[in-house]
Design a protein around this motif. Structure first.
Motif, PDB file in Angstrom:
ATOM      1  N   LEU A   7      48.549  39.315  64.682  1.00  0.00           N
ATOM      2  CA  LEU A   7      49.496  40.399  64.965  1.00  0.00           C
ATOM      3  C   LEU A   7      50.276  40.811  63.727  1.00  0.00           C
ATOM      4  O   LEU A   7      50.669  41.983  63.610  1.00  0.00           O
ATOM      5  N   VAL A  34      45.830  43.506  70.439  1.00  0.00           N
ATOM      6  CA  VAL A  34      46.472  42.524  71.330  1.00  0.00           C
ATOM      7  C   VAL A  34      45.420  41.681  72.036  1.00  0.00           C
ATOM      8  O   VAL A  34      45.599  40.468  72.231  1.00  0.00           O
ATOM      9  N   GLN A  99      53.935  45.023  68.239  1.00  0.00           N
ATOM     10  CA  GLN A  99      53.113  43.908  67.732  1.00  0.00           C
ATOM     11  C   GLN A  99      53.949  42.940  66.902  1.00  0.00           C
ATOM     12  O   GLN A  99      53.790  41.721  67.020  1.00  0.00           O
TER      13      GLN A  99
END
Length: 464
Positions: A7, A34, A99
């Motif tokens: 991420l 994700v 994120q």
């Protein structure tokens, strides 16, 4: 720890994707990022270990918390198309911040060092401050962001002071070493630092999960923030916060149970009383769910009060059940309210749900099941979530607390049925609501999850 690396990189990639002329790639790319982080999280399953100079630890419990956080984020992002289509929106920045905030949330579930806990809280919090006020045209949102930032800054300062006191007591930031030192004879000075440190650290974390009496920011922030970010706040942030609370108390301070359980149970009772009584009079759907969030913080604190070898399982299950129902409820609200504007912003009163069963039977069913799950009605995931946390509290002999919790659950049923009554028993204005297939799949998944976990609760409990 792989999701943190994934991420961190994909958040930067998302920012660069924002330079492209077409913004259509941002949503599928973010969902893919994700999903990759979710899969990378499973690599450490049944392979516990320490990372980053023993400052983060991977365990099956932390992997489950991280999985709930990433699954919630995926589902929320999938519902965000209507928001990012706004000509004034900046989707690259939004998705990148989401994120990056997930990096902070994952740190809060895996920390082995109190410095990493602090960094995780700050990464998550700063992202939420920005996203709360992301709609610059909305004065209420700007006020909510400022209020959230100011109160969050004070809470962070209190938490940092608590960490400093704990270091002064134990001479270590490592939470496992702190437990070892607690079991040894101490001087007359260290307990003072220790008690102050534990108290202040808990205050900082309880603010993040909106437990009373540190809940005053919650209704205004939930109502003022764009609904998509309110959904993120009420699921991802709460899951990360309770993962951190459980971890620090179970790993480090379980030998001090007789000291901190009184404080935690007091906050649980306050959360249940204040939230449920206040929610009854709410006409705004978002404010009602804000007070609902406070009440669920109280219920989850019961698992902490009843600290035992199953409390972690209970918090995991409750977090998942709550996330699925909350995403369903806010997802319905986003669809129904987007074309019903009041003063230039979506109408988010419960009245906007009037006649929903005639305009969209599917959305009405999703709403009804989510409300039933949040109320803890049998055959939904919410029923078993409450059952498990009640059982944890009972295992410590806190029967009187259960009496209060059950009474407040009965109060909760009253206001959770208000949206259901509006959808099925009242007449409303407007045309039939059309949904995209992808939106139906996401809401169908969250609804099916609430039912499936209600019928087979051991699907999650047996993972640990």
């Amino acid at each position: 720890m792989y999701p943190i690396l994934v991420l961190s990189v994909t958040g930067l990639v998302t920012l660069f994707l924002g330079f492209l002329k077409s913004k259509k790639i941002l949503l599928p790319a973010s969902l893919l990022f994700v999903a990759v982080a979710f899969l990378s999280n499973l690599i450490d399953w049944n392979s516990p270990g320490l990372y980053f100079y023993e400052m983060l630890e991977a365990s099956n419990l932390s992997i489950l918390f991280t999985s709930i956080i990433l699954l919630s984020a995926f589902l929320i992002m999938a519902l965000s198309k209507g928001f990012i289509d706004d000509e004034h929106a900046h989707p690259a920045e939004y998705f990148a911040l989401l994120q990056f905030s997930l990096v902070g949330a994952i740190m809060m579930t895996n920390f082995q060092n109190l410095i990493m806990l602090f960094i995780g809280v700050e990464i998550l919090s700063v992202s939420m401050y920005i996203l709360t006020g992301s709609d610059k045209r909305n004065l209420r949102g700007n006020e909510a962001a400022l209020k959230y930032f100011l109160m969050g800054a004070f809470a962070t300062g209190i938490m940092l002071f608590g960490i400093a006191m704990l270091y002064g007591a134990n001479y270590t930031f490592n939470i496992t070493d702190a437990r070892t030192l607690l079991l040894q004879p101490v001087t007359d000075v260290r307990p003072v630092f220790l008690y102050v440190g534990v108290t202040f650290l808990l205050i900082g974390l309880l603010f993040k999960v909106s437990a009373a009496p540190f809940h005053f920011w919650t209704p205004d922030v939930y109502e003022g923030a764009p609904t998509i970010f309110t959904t993120f706040m009420s699921t991802v942030v709460k899951t990360a916060g309770f993962a951190a609370i459980y971890r620090i108390l179970e790993v480090s301070f379980s030998p001090m149970y007789n000291f901190w359980w009184v404080m935690v149970v007091t906050m649980a009772i306050l959360s249940l009383f204040i939230s449920n009584i206040t929610a009854v009079s709410q006409n705004s759907f978002k404010r009602m769910l804000a007070f609902s969030s406070i009440s669920h913080a109280g219920y989850m604190l019961l698992a902490v009060v009843g600290l035992n070898n199953k409390s972690g399982d209970s918090i995991v299950f409750y977090s998942l059940a709550y996330a699925l129902a909350t995403i369903s409820a806010f997802g319905v609200l986003m669809v129904v309210s987007k074309d019903r504007l009041v003063d230039g912003r979506p109408n988010e009163n419960i009245a906007v749900l009037n006649g929903l069963s005639k305009k969209s039977p599917f959305l009405a069913a999703v709403l009804a099941i989510s409300m039933l799950s949040l109320a803890g009605i049998p055959l939904t995931a919410g029923f078993w979530g409450k059952f498990y946390v009640f059982a944890d509290a009972a295992s410590r002999g806190h029967i009187w607390v259960l009496v209060i919790a059950i009474a407040m659950s009965a109060v909760g049923i009253y206001y959770y049925f208000k949206p259901i009554i509006a959808a099925y028993m009242k007449d409303g204005e407007g045309d039939n609501i059309q949904l995209s297939s992808f939106y139906k799949i996401i809401l169908g998944f969250t609804t099916a999850g609430s039912i499936l976990l209600g019928l087979f609760p051991d699907l999650v409990r047996e993972l640990l």
